[in-house]
Scaffold this active site. Structure first.
Site, PDB file in Angstrom:
ATOM      1  CG  HIS A  95      -0.519   0.336   2.471  1.00 14.67           C
ATOM      2  ND1 HIS A  95      -0.239  -0.705   3.310  1.00 14.67           N
ATOM      3  CD2 HIS A  95      -0.147   1.464   3.219  1.00 14.67           C
ATOM      4  CE1 HIS A  95       0.353  -0.025   4.635  1.00 14.67           C
ATOM      5  NE2 HIS A  95       0.433   1.226   4.504  1.00 14.67           N
ATOM      6  CG  ASP A 126      -0.066  -3.986   2.774  1.00 15.24           C
ATOM      7  OD1 ASP A 126       0.597  -3.366   1.823  1.00 15.24           O
ATOM      8  OD2 ASP A 126      -0.458  -3.331   3.597  1.00 15.24           O
ATOM      9  CB  SER A 209       3.075   2.087   5.959  1.00 16.96           C
ATOM     10  OG  SER A 209       1.782   1.808   6.729  1.00 16.96           O
TER      11      SER A 209
END
Length: 357
Positions: A95, A126, A209
């Site tokens: 992402h 992911d 992230s």
């Protein structure tokens, strides 16, 4: 558990310890001629030494690992990444890269912004790998740990670029292991259901992230990916509840992408169906209807067909597509499970040998 990916969109424009004093009355008065008994170390001194030792550990870990954590610019978004090897491969979240193919990478060694290109993205877990177009001198690959040695209570540090603040560090503990979390699609999330996640109290903020969750041995034990959100309407992030993809999965996916350019063995179980959530007479989610079953796939081989409504996997109730995915998240391809389903007014079961995503 609702969770949101920690990617950031770019907008252009020791509490003092109270120690009680203990007065010791000496026989013969304070001006006695004999030597005073030696005092034991004060509680404050003991705490000070312990704190100093922990600070030294933190600083060592930061010096060891931070040079391997980079900031990634992907279009109008920012995230983090970890230098995976000395060839310029960087592992991050799918992402974070989104639909972009080229990236701006800022490394801790201080060079100008470097260019990188996508090797492959694997949204189902992911994870993604990008590669620097030119590898600078002094680029340092991170050291990766062992998922089996991650334990609740371990002190961990999260490193990345929260809110665009590169080379930031937060601290906490491993709060739990083996969590299954479904990632939303809002905010650029992939919608993936992720198993065996490491839960941590270290702050995971937008931009973290793809960064590094590390132990005090300077080993990466996970990639910070999600922050829990309050499920109530308009709920905000829940402080102190973040999730990281375990290092075992990171290495499995990254190694396959670097070797083959894609993931060839996901290790993720599947029924090989396309399904949709159905509701009961009270409009509550009540199962997953099979829209189509892949020819020769796991469900079809077991006798399931279009129109059947799956209500359980083993002992786990299935009410929605998400709960079906979560029920399968801990299983492996080739494993046999009992699927409970309805066909018309009849309740049936079938033993299914699971396929692979």
């Amino acid at each position: 558990m609702d969770a949101t990916p920690s990617r950031r969109r770019v907008r252009r424009s020791l509490t003092p310890l109270a120690v009680g004093a203990c007065a010791i009355a000496l026989a013969g008065g304070c001006a006695g001629t004999g030597p005073a008994p030696s005092a034991a170390p004060s509680q404050q001194a003991v705490v000070s030494r312990a704190t100093s030792g922990l600070e030294d550990q933190y600083q060592t870990v930061i010096k060891d690992v931070l040079p391997s954590v980079v900031q990634i610019g992907a279009g109008d978004a920012l995230g983090s990444g970890i230098v995976y090897d000395d060839k310029g491969h960087i592992v991050t979240n799918a992402h974070v890269v989104g639909s972009e193919k080229t990236f701006d990478v800022s490394v801790a060694t201080g060079e100008k912004v470097l260019k990188a290109s996508l090797v492959s993205s694997y949204p189902e877990q992911d994870l993604a790998v990008i590669k620097l177009d030119s590898v600078p001198d002094g680029l340092r690959a991170a050291k990766f740990g062992d998922t089996d040695e991650v334990e609740v209570g371990q002190i961990v540090l999260a490193m990345g670029s929260p809110l665009g603040l590169s080379s930031s560090v937060t601290q906490g503990i491993v709060s739990a292991v083996g969590r299954t979390v479904s990632e939303g699609r809002s905010g650029g999330g992939t919608g993936a259901t992720l198993a065996d996640m490491v839960q941590t109290s270290a702050a995971i903020n937008p931009g973290n992230s793809g960064g590094a969750l590390v132990n005090l041995d300077s080993e990466v034990i996970g990639i910070p990916t999600l922050a829990a959100t309050d499920p109530e309407p308009g709920g905000s992030a829940a402080p102190g509840i973040g999730f990281a993809i375990p290092v075992s999965m990171v290495r499995t996916v990254a190694d396959q992408i670097i070797r083959s350019g894609k993931v060839t063995d996901s290790g993720r179980a599947a029924l090989d169906i396309t399904g949709r959530t159905v509701v009961d007479d009270e409009y509550q989610p009540a199962g997953v209807a099979i829209v189509s079953a892949e020819k020769g796939g796991a469900a079809e081989k077991a006798g399931l067909r279009t129109g059947d409504v799956i209500t359980r996997i083993g002992d786990t109730r299935v009410t929605t597509i998400t709960s079906l995915t979560e029920a399968l998240a801990g299983d492996r391809p080739g494993q046999k499970v009992t699927v409970t389903y309805t066909r018309g007014d009849s309740k049936k079961t079938a033993e299914v040998t699971l396929g692979e995503i």
